[in-house]
Enzyme design. Sequence first.
Site, PDB file in Angstrom:
ATOM      1  N   ASP A 476      -8.615 -13.578  -3.738  1.00  0.00           N
ATOM      2  CA  ASP A 476      -8.923 -12.923  -5.011  1.00  0.00           C
ATOM      3  C   ASP A 476      -7.689 -12.901  -5.915  1.00  0.00           C
ATOM      4  OD1 ASP A 476     -10.398 -11.484  -6.845  1.00  0.00           O
ATOM      5  OD2 ASP A 476     -10.912  -9.843  -5.484  1.00  0.00           O
ATOM      6  N   ASP A 546     -18.401 -11.219 -10.836  1.00  0.00           N
ATOM      7  CA  ASP A 546     -18.594  -9.895 -10.245  1.00  0.00           C
ATOM      8  C   ASP A 546     -19.939  -9.321 -10.656  1.00  0.00           C
ATOM      9  OD1 ASP A 546     -16.358  -9.695  -8.751  1.00  0.00           O
ATOM     10  OD2 ASP A 546     -15.230  -8.426 -10.130  1.00  0.00           O
TER      11      ASP A 546
HETATM   12  C1  DGJ Z   1     -12.847  -8.373  -7.358  1.00  0.00           C
HETATM   13  C2  DGJ Z   1     -13.830  -9.242  -6.667  1.00  0.00           C
HETATM   14  O1  DGJ Z   1     -14.465 -10.088  -7.563  1.00  0.00           O
HETATM   15  C3  DGJ Z   1     -14.804  -8.374  -5.897  1.00  0.00           C
HETATM   16  O2  DGJ Z   1     -15.789  -9.170  -5.303  1.00  0.00           O
HETATM   17  C4  DGJ Z   1     -14.031  -7.601  -4.860  1.00  0.00           C
HETATM   18  O3  DGJ Z   1     -13.497  -8.474  -3.909  1.00  0.00           O
HETATM   19  C5  DGJ Z   1     -12.943  -6.789  -5.524  1.00  0.00           C
HETATM   20  N1  DGJ Z   1     -12.117  -7.596  -6.377  1.00  0.00           N
HETATM   21  C6  DGJ Z   1     -12.074  -6.112  -4.498  1.00  0.00           C
HETATM   22  O4  DGJ Z   1     -11.021  -5.466  -5.052  1.00  0.00           O
END
Ligand code: DGJ
Length: 733
Positions: A476, A546
């Site tokens: 991430d 997201d």
């Molecule tokens: C952003 C990601 O896109 C989410 O899926 C998740 O992993 C969060 N970060 C965790 O902090």
Amino acid sequence: MPISIDGNLFSLSTQDTLYQMQVDEYGILNHLWYGPKTGMSMSYLNQYPEISFSGSLADTGTRRDYSLNDRPLEYAEGGMTDYRTPALRIVHPDGSSALDLRYAGYEVLNHKPGIAHLPASFDRSLQTPTLKITLKDALYPIFVHLYYNAFEKENVIARSVEIENNTDHILSLDKFSSLCLDLPDGDLEVLHFHGRHAMERLKERLPLGFGTFRFESRRGNSSHQHNPAVILAAPHTDESHGACYGACLLYSGCYQVEVQKDQLEQIRLVMGLEESTFHWKLKPQATFHSPEALLSYSNQGFEKLSHQFHDMFREHVIRSTFVHRPRPVLINNWEATYFDFNGQKLIEIADSAKECGIDLFVLDDGWFGNRNSDTESLGDWHVNEEKLGMPLADLSKAIHDRQMQFGLWIEPEMVSEDSDLFRTHPEWVLWIPGRYPSRSRHQLVLDLGNPEVVEYLYQTFSKLIRENSVDYIKWDMNRSISDFYSSYLPEQRQGELAHRYMLGVYELADRLTTEFPEVLFEGCAGGGGRFDGGMLYYFPQYWCSDNTDAHCRTQIQYGTSFFYPISSVGSHVSAVPNHQTGRVTSLKTRGTVAMAGTFGYELDLTLLSPEQREEVRQQVQTYKTLQPLIFDGDYYRLSDPFDHDLAAWSFVSKDGLQILVQSVIYEQKPNVRFPRIQLRGLKRDVWYKQLDTGNVYTGAALMDGGLLLDLPQGTDSSQTLQFVRMDQEETSE
Ligand code: DGJ
């Protein structure tokens, strides 16, 4: 032959396209043609009358009908009478910045080399030759090497550019582009994919006016806001008709795209590194290589263009061994628990997932240091045993004991101020002297332009993967970069940091994916903030957004599909009411939408009713059967979800034998006709059987007449229909 050279004429041919350049009598490399095959030199079109206020190079003498400002140039240098957007800019020690690039020779390599430290397309069969054309400045020994590959079957031209400084002084390279493409027809429209966090890659189509249309990222990542890809299309081009050009950068950092319409209604496309964040000191004898760009042309609309890019990514860009392998269906605990979990809870989720046939359990954010919110502990990559109630290796073993794979979330590039790593190494953070660094999501950015940091991260994460038998990594990256300053770099090289940061990210990704070829890596940057060709080189799949709301997702996945293959699109079923939008959609619709990608779940399955869990089990089973068709078939956008309440798409296997049609309808209205969709990509005079009903249709009927869908029920409705081609012999109507 993909490359042919006839005197001063260079032609690159793919199955359906021709790309042509010619060196003229002054040694200027002209761009002659990019489009359908013509079977001849297109030089007869390259003629111009005298155009006022167009200056001439000194060696053209008294000629007034020759100006760089009018001609289609292969790589526009600027400063010598071409007033249009230049592809590069350098500053010489005397303060001047003009370049006068003249043809200096060519070379054909019998293979396609990689680009050192950068992602680049490849040909595993080593059958793709490379054309290297060298230009040299008329005054200084500064060379510009243009690299070309024609991927015949995919109808893609790969381009990159290298500059070589053979002077004995340092040059300032202040703009450097991967491609410049001059097109004679100004009547083009531009399609680009803009957005924001949780709403990425939204399609916008605009007519091109005079002047320059530009978009870029200065965020250190390719960004949620604009994807590094663009389409130029003739007006009225639609999915299956019309001419269009696509261009896509294999780069994940700051970039820019400029599309200029000049006074003669010609178009110039320039794509490369973003110029305000790029200032490179090119030492004597040093070279600098641009990121690679991919170009493709279709005269049969956007879907052929997309098929070409999808094939290119699957065959020649995504290097992971997973690219054509079945991928596990996953359960991710993020939206199920956020930071609030312990080992027992995770095992319960894994158990319920196992019952549904799910293959991979992914432990998301919150397992390390003292990480109970997003304010702390990034950088402290040791497990919080107190929270988990067990060592990480024990959790991994517990998951493996259930015949499931174990996956882990990491965010290598970031650090929290409240972390041991920050306390020990504040100098590893991007930090402008005298200013305190800006926060975003409470986090600071590590200096991946510093090799010591990259080495530390490599040691940390390779150990973590090894010691905990990790099968999957979600990498991430949760903020845009600012405060570009590295304590590692000398003052005069700070302008190199944005690019050096990306080189550090690529090096880390390269080392980890090379060392662990059997670990499945999924990229993520707060969803799709770095969903680009550069990251896909290392990671075969990328968390698309997201936003898991099924309605929004059809739009996000629609935009994503113009360039990127469906097998790279991370998509999950999440809980309702949806955490991003509050919308409630049926489990069926959420499953239908998530199946157009790498499938998974992101909710607490233990909270579902037995009936819902059974539905999940069936979805997983269906997806596993369909995955080869979804991953390797040709994808058709059957509707534009920005224009309609109906989103529909289909997959047709490469052999044409299997067809999968999926549709979602969100809006209910009383007293309406049955919604209808027309299929594409079928053989007109062949019969197809619908598997659930046994009904048979000719391809012509399905494509011209179409199919009637069910009337919407409840909040939304969705359908998954399968067809098979009844025989392989075409029967006459
Ligand atoms: C952003 C990601 O896109 C989410 O899926 C998740 O992993 C969060 N970060 C965790 O902090």
